[in-house]
Motif scaffolding. Sequence first.
Motif, PDB file in Angstrom:
ATOM      1  N   UNK A  23       0.831  -1.208   0.000  1.00  0.00           N
ATOM      2  CA  UNK A  23       0.000   0.000   0.000  1.00  0.00           C
ATOM      3  C   UNK A  23       0.863   1.255   0.000  1.00  0.00           C
ATOM      4  N   UNK A  24       1.991   1.235   0.718  1.00  0.00           N
ATOM      5  CA  UNK A  24       2.850   2.416   0.732  1.00  0.00           C
ATOM      6  C   UNK A  24       3.407   2.696  -0.663  1.00  0.00           C
ATOM      7  N   UNK A  25       3.955   1.684  -1.311  1.00  0.00           N
ATOM      8  CA  UNK A  25       4.590   1.922  -2.607  1.00  0.00           C
ATOM      9  C   UNK A  25       3.570   2.180  -3.723  1.00  0.00           C
ATOM     10  N   UNK A  26       2.288   1.947  -3.427  1.00  0.00           N
ATOM     11  CA  UNK A  26       1.237   2.297  -4.380  1.00  0.00           C
ATOM     12  C   UNK A  26       0.722   3.724  -4.179  1.00  0.00           C
ATOM     13  N   UNK A  27       1.195   4.402  -3.105  1.00  0.00           N
ATOM     14  CA  UNK A  27       0.770   5.775  -2.866  1.00  0.00           C
ATOM     15  C   UNK A  27       1.286   6.694  -3.976  1.00  0.00           C
TER      16      UNK A  27
ATOM     17  N   UNK B 208       7.104  11.082  -0.976  1.00  0.00           N
ATOM     18  CA  UNK B 208       8.136  12.096  -0.777  1.00  0.00           C
ATOM     19  C   UNK B 208       7.890  12.948   0.467  1.00  0.00           C
ATOM     20  N   UNK B 209       6.709  12.845   1.050  1.00  0.00           N
ATOM     21  CA  UNK B 209       6.444  13.575   2.294  1.00  0.00           C
ATOM     22  C   UNK B 209       7.372  13.131   3.414  1.00  0.00           C
ATOM     23  N   UNK B 210       7.974  11.938   3.273  1.00  0.00           N
ATOM     24  CA  UNK B 210       8.924  11.462   4.294  1.00  0.00           C
ATOM     25  C   UNK B 210      10.283  11.180   3.657  1.00  0.00           C
ATOM     26  N   UNK B 211      10.666  11.948   2.655  1.00  0.00           N
ATOM     27  CA  UNK B 211      11.937  11.713   1.964  1.00  0.00           C
ATOM     28  C   UNK B 211      13.107  11.825   2.939  1.00  0.00           C
TER      29      UNK B 211
ATOM     30  N   UNK C 116       4.603   7.929   7.044  1.00  0.00           N
ATOM     31  CA  UNK C 116       3.749   8.605   6.058  1.00  0.00           C
ATOM     32  C   UNK C 116       2.383   8.986   6.628  1.00  0.00           C
ATOM     33  N   UNK C 117       2.030  10.267   6.645  1.00  0.00           N
ATOM     34  CA  UNK C 117       0.686  10.657   7.099  1.00  0.00           C
ATOM     35  C   UNK C 117      -0.426  10.001   6.297  1.00  0.00           C
ATOM     36  N   UNK C 118      -0.160   9.679   5.028  1.00  0.00           N
ATOM     37  CA  UNK C 118      -1.186   9.091   4.169  1.00  0.00           C
ATOM     38  C   UNK C 118      -1.436   7.609   4.457  1.00  0.00           C
ATOM     39  N   UNK C 119      -0.592   6.978   5.291  1.00  0.00           N
ATOM     40  CA  UNK C 119      -0.747   5.548   5.578  1.00  0.00           C
ATOM     41  C   UNK C 119      -0.408   5.287   7.049  1.00  0.00           C
ATOM     42  N   UNK C 120      -1.285   5.675   7.978  1.00  0.00           N
ATOM     43  CA  UNK C 120      -0.961   5.562   9.408  1.00  0.00           C
ATOM     44  C   UNK C 120      -0.762   4.130   9.886  1.00  0.00           C
ATOM     45  N   UNK C 121      -1.330   3.140   9.194  1.00  0.00           N
ATOM     46  CA  UNK C 121      -1.177   1.761   9.635  1.00  0.00           C
ATOM     47  C   UNK C 121       0.203   1.189   9.427  1.00  0.00           C
ATOM     48  N   UNK C 122       1.021   1.832   8.611  1.00  0.00           N
ATOM     49  CA  UNK C 122       2.351   1.295   8.325  1.00  0.00           C
ATOM     50  C   UNK C 122       3.214   1.248   9.582  1.00  0.00           C
ATOM     51  N   UNK C 123       3.149   2.293  10.391  1.00  0.00           N
ATOM     52  CA  UNK C 123       4.005   2.374  11.578  1.00  0.00           C
ATOM     53  C   UNK C 123       3.779   1.178  12.508  1.00  0.00           C
TER      54      UNK C 123
END
Length: 325
Positions: free
Chosen positions: A55-59, A65-68, A121-128
């Motif tokens: 899901x992250x790499x499909x963003x 880049x928000x977390x580059x 990533x703010x767009x994917x909070x479940x990743x953390x």
Amino acid sequence: MPGLPVLDLRRFRSGERDAFLDELRGAARDVGFFTVVGHGIDPELTARLDDEVRRFFALPIDDRLAIENTASPHFRGYSRVGTERTGGEADQREQIDIGPERAPVSGEARYWGLVGPNQWPPALPGLRDAVLAWQAEALRVSQEILRALAASLDQPEDHFDRWFDEESHLHLKVLHYPGGAATAQGVGAHKDYGFLALLRQDDVGGLEVQVPGADDWIGAAPVPDGYVVNIGEMLEVATRGYLTATRHRVTSPPAGVDRYSVAFFLGPRLDAVVEPVDLPPELAAQTGDWDPNDDPDNPLLAAYGENALVGWLRSHPTVAARHWS
């Protein structure tokens, strides 16, 4: 050509312990790579991790880049395809670099600058949550393997434990190798500079291992519910070359195929200075004239923090130029 040895970690705590330790020692010395099963990591946790990674790499690229990592002096965060370099050449993969969740620290040695917060990533909070839960399990399994390796060298199981406290420098990479990349170098040939690495890979394949003392490369074929383990340079230093940190690489997948993996690296405290293991005479006799400086492009340092910092500066020149001039 045969693949990697496959070892069931449950045998370490069973009546097959002695036979398991013999097989483990042989794999770690002769190949420097092996696959472990019987590790006890919950398949549901792994499936959750795999889903969040994809899901992250499909963003959209702006969300990634928000977390580059160029915003992080600690080399944490996302890096685009071609921005990490191995052997001076661009690696054809994108990734997130993650470490322990800690505040920055100061110290006289420059390597303390590697300690600091992660970027999520703010767009994917479940990743953390998925990554940190899996990281805790990867740490447990890696420490069990390290204890087994100590026992296989006729040392107390806890021989290396003192370097792995709450300040040990763990590291995790969330990785995507896009198909049909500009070159075949998914990641170039290299060795890992910690104690151990533990790899979760999908079923695409592409990881290749150079047989020590030979020019041959063997494929690390995916094994169901198996994790690839490799010996790092710190264990090679500690054993004076008895155990082998082996060169490995990843070949880019073909067009239309994507490879995903998550790699966990077991590193000690940054201020650790590796002390030689007092090997039994029959093992010590096999180390020969091992030289930590036999590769002029990659001398092995006993001081872990210095070894780690050199690796980061070399691999991420943009971050190095911005934050480490």
